[in-house]
Motif scaffolding. Sequence first.
Motif, short mmCIF file in Angstrom:
data_model
loop_
_atom_site.label_atom_id
_atom_site.label_comp_id
_atom_site.label_asym_id
_atom_site.label_seq_id
_atom_site.Cartn_x
_atom_site.Cartn_y
_atom_site.Cartn_z
N PHE A 1 0.88 -1.07 -0.08
CA PHE A 1 -0.31 -0.04 -0.02
C PHE A 1 0.53 1.40 -0.01
O PHE A 1 0.34 1.78 -0.76
N VAL A 2 2.02 1.24 0.83
CA VAL A 2 2.99 2.06 1.18
C VAL A 2 1.99 4.48 1.48
O VAL A 2 2.69 4.78 2.05
N SER A 3 1.28 4.41 0.18
CA SER A 3 0.99 5.64 -0.20
C SER A 3 0.38 5.78 0.88
O SER A 3 -0.50 5.42 1.49
N GLU A 4 0.61 7.10 1.99
CA GLU A 4 -0.20 7.36 3.24
C GLU A 4 -1.49 7.97 2.78
O GLU A 4 -2.28 7.36 3.76
N GLN A 5 -1.79 8.52 1.61
CA GLN A 5 -3.59 8.50 1.51
C GLN A 5 -4.29 7.41 1.03
O GLN A 5 -5.47 7.64 1.33
N LEU A 6 -3.43 6.11 0.61
CA LEU A 6 -4.23 5.33 0.52
C LEU A 6 -4.38 4.62 1.99
O LEU A 6 -5.66 4.25 1.68
N ILE A 7 -3.72 4.72 2.38
CA ILE A 7 -3.56 3.95 4.07
C ILE A 7 -4.92 5.09 4.55
O ILE A 7 -5.90 4.34 5.29
N HIS A 8 -4.96 6.25 4.21
CA HIS A 8 -6.21 6.43 4.96
C HIS A 8 -7.49 6.71 4.80
O HIS A 8 -8.19 6.84 5.48
N GLU A 9 -8.11 5.99 3.29
CA GLU A 9 -9.21 5.78 2.65
C GLU A 9 -9.31 4.00 3.26
O GLU A 9 -10.12 4.41 3.23
N LEU A 10 -8.24 3.30 3.41
CA LEU A 10 -8.12 2.18 3.46
C LEU A 10 -8.99 2.58 5.13
O LEU A 10 -10.22 0.87 5.64
N GLN A 11 -8.75 2.98 5.86
CA GLN A 11 -8.68 3.13 6.96
C GLN A 11 -9.96 3.46 7.05
O GLN A 11 -10.59 3.48 8.75
N SER A 12 -10.90 4.29 6.28
CA SER A 12 -11.91 4.90 6.15
C SER A 12 -13.22 3.94 6.42
O SER A 12 -14.23 4.86 5.72
N LEU A 13 -12.68 2.94 5.52
CA LEU A 13 -14.04 2.27 4.48
C LEU A 13 -14.19 1.64 5.51
O LEU A 13 -14.19 1.42 7.20
N ILE A 14 -15.75 1.79 5.31
CA ILE A 14 -16.53 1.08 6.45
C ILE A 14 -17.15 -0.83 5.96
O ILE A 14 -17.74 0.14 4.33
N ILE A 15 -18.16 -0.79 6.06
CA ILE A 15 -19.06 -2.14 6.02
C ILE A 15 -19.82 -2.03 6.95
O ILE A 15 -20.72 -1.87 7.38
N LYS A 16 -21.04 -1.71 5.36
CA LYS A 16 -22.55 -1.11 5.57
C LYS A 16 -23.95 -2.20 4.80
O LYS A 16 -23.45 -2.00 3.73
#
Length: 754
Positions: free
Chosen positions: A586-601
């Motif tokens: 993943f490497v990219s900080e912004q990509l990781i930030h978006e990964l952290q913000s994913l939710i399942i609904k």
Amino acid sequence: METKVNKEQLEEKRVILKGIPSAERVHPKLIRLGNGKYILPPNLKYSNGVYYDFDTTNTSFLVCCKDLKNAGVKYNYFMLALYDPELYGVDPFDPTLDDYMIQKTLTECYRNPWYYLRECSRIPVAGGKSVPFRLNRAMCAVIWLFLMGIDTYVTIARQIGKTTAVVAILLWVYIFGNSNSQFLFLHIDKPRASKNLQDLKSQMDCLPSYMQQYQKIDYETGKTIKGKNNVNSMENAFNGNSIITKGQPDNAENAANLGRGLSQPIQFFDEFEFIRFNDEILSVAGPSFITISRTSKENNAIYGRIFSSTAGNLDTNAGQAAMKLWNERIDWYEGMYDEYFKHGESYLKEIIQRKSSVKVVYVEYPYYLLGKDDDWYYAMSSAINDKMRFRREILLQRLHGSSESPYDQEDIDAIYNLRRKPIETHVIFGGYTLEIYKKINPKNVYFLGIDVSDGYGQDSTVIVATDPYNDNEVVATLASPFMPTHEQPKVITFLASKYFRRGPINIERNKATALLDTLMNTPLKNRIYYTSNAEDTEGKEVMDRKGHLVRQAQIRKGYGVITSTKTRPKMFELLEYYVRDFKHAFVSEQLIHELQSLIIKNGVIKARQGEHDDYIMAFLMNLYVYHYGKRLHMYGFQKGKPQSASTNEYNYTNMTKEERDIHYSQLPEEIKMQFPKPQDLGDYKRKEYGKYLQAKKQYAGRYNTGGNDNDDVFNETDINIRLNEDITEDNINMQGYNVPSGFMNSMYDKDDEE
């Protein structure tokens, strides 16, 4: 930095000069030659009208200079500036300074905030003592941007001097930088805002007595005039500056009222991500701040907003509201220093304006780049003794208190710890930043995943390059919420020509119809990932124009990667697979930030409200094509073989019949059908090559919808490009099908003429 100083203020501040005239003074370390020239000591440098003091006793400035130099910044020494060389080696706290040297010190402070911070600013510590102000790379960036009137947002670990540094530069503005200006200190509550004001007063108490501006003498009446000074506010008796403090509002109405009152040119929002209704405050205050900042700029006064905060809790209203500002930021990179010194302030501000709708630069540095080591890390871990707080306050992670993430928190933590800063940043077309995480070899095969937006500032157009031969690790990213649709083909063309010359371009088709139609009329067409959903029409002869257009429409529908109810679940299954087994990708900080913000609904994985998934989708385009794509050899990628197998040139001159058959079989069907299966070289005549060119011309007219049947659209240059020959930067053409160089030439004998 020289600021406009009120002449009356200078007159009031002036001390009666006594002592030896300047021309007769002897400096212990300078040799005066006359006409304002000197023989300088070795560590006092001179460049473009400014001296630079490499002998300062404040070693934190020397360390910062060295750190920037090691980071590749050319103009790394600006914080050592000294306008008056006669102050070299002079201690502003020396009680034996005469009035002449005191006046010189004050004049330098008015002109030069870096001198004030370096030589004069003191920070009180326990026991009633004080220590010199300490500069680090993060606060150097914040101060440098603020002095240009650029709003900054800073997040660094606790106890590294964030608030102390902001207060120090604001104290310089309060004493020397402005006149008749009001400052705002806003915090979570009024007592904490007042505490910041008290810290400013404590720093002023540590200055030499001739710099403290609590009171003045009216020379006409002889009376002492004191400025207002209480727990919640203070006034400068000399220049009319004042500071007020505010706490967070209790409700939205009070937030709006507070916002309407924010007309100060200097505003400091401390712990911004914990201030309730912070978005409402900024929204209402925006027009007033624009007006007052424009007036300040016209008067050559200091203005700007500084937002500082610990990483917030994304489950709180304040944390979510703060993300509205944070998501529209432009990330700080140290190359901005050189861009400013090379191109000027206007150029830098134009880049910021194009990249950020709110014109805010976000500054973040991990603790280990700010002089803290593992011992400090473990000491802070023990002191905080709360995992979530430690991750926010030391590791700078914006987290959800009760995560709805579809992924295990341990996996997310491990991925976050593997994030990296870019090793290079390249600004493209004056406003788009390419962040490079791994050295790029233009001869290698890379996958380009692209998720496009309309360019109006909501979602971003994101391009993610990954290395298919190294677990699809992210190699580079480029993103912009303001990239207009007409510039998207130009940016993609440039990247595919200069950096990523080989490999498929995987464009999310749902929102990219216009982009795909444009790229299909360029040599880049044959690098766009294609799924032959129109294969049933491939072999049919359609003679009428209507049928031809229908067939062309069917073919165009095959370009790009569709996100549908069928493909989207597969994409997120792949994402889960990579979260679990390929955390280093993943490497990219912004990509990781978006990964952290994913939710399942309701069984659907998506971005949390107020967040985005543009990086995620661009990344998934590459993963999907890698794992489910067909005929990837057409794009130069051979799964299961090393990168070198696709990169190294092959000697086709001694190819056997069997080898030619293999390469022939790898050609796209629409090219293969234009000429017969290869035989021995001796059996080919020149006329066969003529037939080949004719077939090629027909192919170009048939598929190049922007061409004309009578145009010579498939000349030798086009052939070379389509056969993956070298590409020049002047001719921003892209490769076509990744047919190995020299293959076509092996199919005929150039010297065998009739």
